[in-house]
Design a protein around this motif. Structure first.
Motif, PDB file in Angstrom:
ATOM      1  N   ASN A 303     -20.919 105.625  40.501  1.00 25.26           N
ATOM      2  CA  ASN A 303     -20.755 105.469  41.947  1.00 25.26           C
ATOM      3  C   ASN A 303     -21.482 104.190  42.348  1.00 25.26           C
ATOM      4  N   LYS A 304     -20.716 103.176  42.692  1.00 25.43           N
ATOM      5  CA  LYS A 304     -21.311 101.866  42.962  1.00 25.43           C
ATOM      6  C   LYS A 304     -22.255 101.888  44.161  1.00 25.43           C
ATOM      7  N   ASN A 305     -22.162 102.920  44.990  1.00 23.35           N
ATOM      8  CA  ASN A 305     -23.037 103.026  46.154  1.00 23.35           C
ATOM      9  C   ASN A 305     -24.384 103.665  45.832  1.00 23.35           C
ATOM     10  N   ALA A 306     -24.516 104.243  44.624  1.00 21.64           N
ATOM     11  CA  ALA A 306     -25.729 104.989  44.290  1.00 21.64           C
ATOM     12  C   ALA A 306     -26.947 104.077  44.199  1.00 21.64           C
ATOM     13  N   MET A 307     -26.797 102.899  43.615  1.00 20.46           N
ATOM     14  CA  MET A 307     -27.925 101.984  43.477  1.00 20.46           C
ATOM     15  C   MET A 307     -28.462 101.573  44.843  1.00 20.46           C
ATOM     16  N   GLU A 308     -27.564 101.288  45.761  1.00 24.61           N
ATOM     17  CA  GLU A 308     -27.982 100.923  47.114  1.00 24.61           C
ATOM     18  C   GLU A 308     -28.775 102.049  47.765  1.00 24.61           C
ATOM     19  N   GLN A 309     -28.300 103.297  47.595  1.00 31.26           N
ATOM     20  CA  GLN A 309     -28.993 104.435  48.186  1.00 31.26           C
ATOM     21  C   GLN A 309     -30.359 104.652  47.532  1.00 31.26           C
ATOM     22  N   LEU A 310     -30.438 104.419  46.236  1.00 27.36           N
ATOM     23  CA  LEU A 310     -31.713 104.571  45.538  1.00 27.36           C
ATOM     24  C   LEU A 310     -32.722 103.530  46.027  1.00 27.36           C
ATOM     25  N   GLU A 311     -32.264 102.298  46.238  1.00 31.25           N
ATOM     26  CA  GLU A 311     -33.144 101.255  46.765  1.00 31.25           C
ATOM     27  C   GLU A 311     -33.587 101.567  48.193  1.00 31.25           C
ATOM     28  N   ARG A 312     -32.680 102.071  48.996  1.00 32.55           N
ATOM     29  CA  ARG A 312     -33.042 102.458  50.359  1.00 32.55           C
ATOM     30  C   ARG A 312     -34.081 103.573  50.366  1.00 32.55           C
ATOM     31  N   LEU A 313     -33.909 104.532  49.446  1.00 32.02           N
ATOM     32  CA  LEU A 313     -34.875 105.626  49.347  1.00 32.02           C
ATOM     33  C   LEU A 313     -36.244 105.092  48.940  1.00 32.02           C
ATOM     34  N   ASP A 314     -36.259 104.154  48.023  1.00 28.88           N
ATOM     35  CA  ASP A 314     -37.521 103.564  47.583  1.00 28.88           C
ATOM     36  C   ASP A 314     -38.181 102.793  48.727  1.00 28.88           C
ATOM     37  N   LEU A 315     -37.391 102.017  49.475  1.00 28.18           N
ATOM     38  CA  LEU A 315     -37.939 101.280  50.619  1.00 28.18           C
ATOM     39  C   LEU A 315     -38.468 102.223  51.695  1.00 28.18           C
ATOM     40  N   ALA A 316     -37.747 103.314  51.919  1.00 27.34           N
ATOM     41  CA  ALA A 316     -38.190 104.295  52.912  1.00 27.34           C
ATOM     42  C   ALA A 316     -39.516 104.922  52.499  1.00 27.34           C
ATOM     43  N   PHE A 317     -39.675 105.216  51.212  1.00 30.10           N
ATOM     44  CA  PHE A 317     -40.923 105.794  50.725  1.00 30.10           C
ATOM     45  C   PHE A 317     -42.074 104.796  50.874  1.00 30.10           C
ATOM     46  N   GLU A 318     -41.811 103.544  50.547  1.00 28.90           N
ATOM     47  CA  GLU A 318     -42.838 102.521  50.702  1.00 28.90           C
ATOM     48  C   GLU A 318     -43.204 102.335  52.174  1.00 28.90           C
ATOM     49  N   SER A 319     -42.214 102.430  53.059  1.00 33.17           N
ATOM     50  CA  SER A 319     -42.478 102.294  54.486  1.00 33.17           C
ATOM     51  C   SER A 319     -43.389 103.404  54.985  1.00 33.17           C
ATOM     52  N   VAL A 320     -43.144 104.622  54.517  1.00 31.53           N
ATOM     53  CA  VAL A 320     -43.997 105.750  54.911  1.00 31.53           C
ATOM     54  C   VAL A 320     -45.413 105.552  54.380  1.00 31.53           C
ATOM     55  N   LYS A 321     -45.532 105.094  53.145  1.00 33.27           N
ATOM     56  CA  LYS A 321     -46.862 104.843  52.578  1.00 33.27           C
ATOM     57  C   LYS A 321     -47.607 103.767  53.371  1.00 33.27           C
ATOM     58  N   LYS A 322     -46.896 102.697  53.753  1.00 37.92           N
ATOM     59  CA  LYS A 322     -47.534 101.636  54.529  1.00 37.92           C
ATOM     60  C   LYS A 322     -47.999 102.143  55.880  1.00 37.92           C
ATOM     61  N   ALA A 323     -47.177 103.010  56.490  1.00 35.67           N
ATOM     62  CA  ALA A 323     -47.579 103.566  57.786  1.00 35.67           C
ATOM     63  C   ALA A 323     -48.841 104.403  57.652  1.00 35.67           C
ATOM     64  N   LEU A 324     -48.913 105.191  56.591  1.00 40.06           N
ATOM     65  CA  LEU A 324     -50.117 106.016  56.374  1.00 40.06           C
ATOM     66  C   LEU A 324     -51.333 105.154  56.081  1.00 40.06           C
ATOM     67  N   PHE A 325     -51.203 104.238  55.128  1.00 37.95           N
ATOM     68  CA  PHE A 325     -52.337 103.396  54.751  1.00 37.95           C
ATOM     69  C   PHE A 325     -52.699 102.420  55.865  1.00 37.95           C
ATOM     70  N   GLY A 326     -51.697 101.998  56.664  1.00 35.28           N
ATOM     71  CA  GLY A 326     -51.986 101.129  57.788  1.00 35.28           C
ATOM     72  C   GLY A 326     -52.864 101.810  58.813  1.00 35.28           C
ATOM     73  N   ARG A 327     -52.550 103.076  59.125  1.00 34.51           N
ATOM     74  CA  ARG A 327     -53.387 103.831  60.068  1.00 34.51           C
ATOM     75  C   ARG A 327     -54.788 104.061  59.489  1.00 34.51           C
ATOM     76  N   LEU A 328     -54.846 104.345  58.196  1.00 37.47           N
ATOM     77  CA  LEU A 328     -56.136 104.536  57.548  1.00 37.47           C
ATOM     78  C   LEU A 328     -56.948 103.237  57.557  1.00 37.47           C
ATOM     79  N   HIS A 329     -56.305 102.107  57.384  1.00 41.93           N
ATOM     80  CA  HIS A 329     -56.993 100.815  57.386  1.00 41.93           C
ATOM     81  C   HIS A 329     -57.601 100.514  58.755  1.00 41.93           C
ATOM     82  N   GLU A 330     -56.866 100.884  59.804  1.00 42.08           N
ATOM     83  CA  GLU A 330     -57.387 100.667  61.153  1.00 42.08           C
ATOM     84  C   GLU A 330     -58.672 101.460  61.379  1.00 42.08           C
ATOM     85  N   ILE A 331     -58.647 102.723  60.947  1.00 38.30           N
ATOM     86  CA  ILE A 331     -59.843 103.558  61.105  1.00 38.30           C
ATOM     87  C   ILE A 331     -61.004 102.990  60.301  1.00 38.30           C
TER      88      ILE A 331
END
Length: 381
Positions: A303-331
């Motif tokens: 499925n040629k669309n699977a790689m794109e979805q996997l990359e989006r999932l990885d970016l979404a996970f990294e975005s959530v991690k940045k949001a968590l660590f960003g809030r922690l960095h502020e504190i």
């Protein structure tokens, strides 16, 4: 007046009218009434009744019913008789269709016999039965090899080929490549399996695409008969192109399998205080764990669309991690600044104390008076 041979015989009591056949009753239901002389009572006739209660093979009514049943049934040959194929075959048999099966890898004759399916170890013997429909239920990865070795020359040229693979563009191109031009092609994907559809198919999605269907009444009717199996079970029939299917499936089915496998590797366990959402995650792990990694890999590879979805999932996970660590960095930054501020204030306080001490020492050295309120500090130092 009776004939002379029976003039002196008394007739038996009248035959009950409720047991007498009516003129409208079929011939097989009419009782056969025979009159015989009784040896014990020569002057009395004994009435014997014989009836045919069961339908006979030559009976017209049974023959017509059998002909009607056969006219509405299909002969379906299943290639690849694994768990999912057995799951479908059970319903096919329940709808009165003749189901034949062949497995390319292992002997499935016992499972076939249990389901009322005729099993053929040799695909040549299977195709010589001239099935109306050939159903491909092989793994995604093995489909090219299977299509390349099937004895297609033993089939009728009007045969309908159907696949139930989880990706659609890939088998579509394979069937267009390997199958004779006279064969009809129907790509389908039941969006459920033995677990999600074990109780009922009502409301479950069934996708299909009539890739190649010749404009003949018999061919069109045969295709509709096959699709009616799923519509009669209550499936939500969704007609769409194979390309659209793969696009949507990559964002739903592939992601579902990915998340389920990640949580399985994570080691999700039952909890005595788990929430409803947590229980759904447990169910997701159980559902995806039942499917082979080969299926998951096929969803990714073909499925040629699977790689794109996997990359989006990885970016979404990294975005959530940045949001968590960003809030922690502020504190943490605020705490550092607060600590730094305390240090600056302490340093300034020490500097002020040192300045006052120096002033006091100079005054004492010059013989001047100690400034007011400084004596205690001077003594302290």
């Amino acid at each position: 007046m009776l004939p002379s041979s029976t003039a002196h015989c008394r007739l038996a009591p009248p035959f009950p009218s409720r047991l007498l056949p009516s003129a409208s009753e079929p011939l097989r239901r009419r009782p056969l009434i025979l009159l015989r002389r009784s040896s014990s009572y020569p002057d009395r006739r004994r009435l014997l009744v014989r009836a045919i209660d069961a339908a006979q093979p030559y009976d017209l009514e049974a023959s017509l019913a059998l002909r009607h049943l056969r006219s509405n049934s299909l002969k379906i040959a299943v290639i690849g008789f694994g768990n999912f194929a057995q799951f479908l075959a059970k319903t096919f048999v329940a709808h009165g269709h003749d189901v034949l099966a062949h497995s390319m890898q292992s002997d499935r004759s016992s499972a076939a016999a249990y389901l009322g399916v005729q099993y053929f170890p040799d695909p040549n013997d299977l195709f010589e039965q001239h099935p109306d429909v050939v159903l491909l239920s092989t793994s995604i990865l093995s489909t090219p090899q299977v299509l390349s070795v099937l004895p297609l020359h033993r089939l009728r040229r009007s045969t309908l080929f159907v696949d139930v693979l989880s990706v659609k563009e890939f088998p579509k191109h394979l069937m267009l490549k390997y199958l004779p031009r006279e064969f009809d092609i129907l790509c389908t994907h039941p969006m459920f399996g033995p677990e999600s559809g074990k109780d009922s198919w009502v409301g479950l999605n069934f996708m299909y695409d009539k890739v190649r269907l010749w404009e003949e009444d018999e061919r069109i009717e045969r295709c509709e008969k096959f699709l009616n199996i799923f519509s009669a079970e209550g499936c939500r029939m969704v007609e769409m192109s194979c390309a659209d299917h793969d696009k949507y499936a990559a964002g739903s089915q592939f992601i579902t399998h990915t998340v389920g496998r990640v949580l399985e590797k994570f080691g999700l366990e039952e909890s005595p205080i788990g929430t409803k959402g947590y229980e759904k995650l447990i169910d997701l792990v159980e559902n995806t764990k039942g499917d082979s990694f080969e299926l998951y890999y096929g969803l990714f590879l073909y499925n040629k669309n699977a790689m794109e979805q996997l990359e989006r999932l990885d970016l979404a996970f990294e975005s959530v991690k940045k949001a968590l660590f960003g809030r922690l960095h502020e504190i943490y930054r605020e705490q550092l600044l607060e600590d730094a501020g305390d240090g600056i204030r302490r340093t300034m306080h020490r500097a002020e104390q040192n300045r006052r001490r120096e002033v006091a020492q100079k005054l004492l050295h010059n013989g001047g008076q100690t400034p007011p309120n400084q004596s205690s500090e001077t003594k302290a130092w």
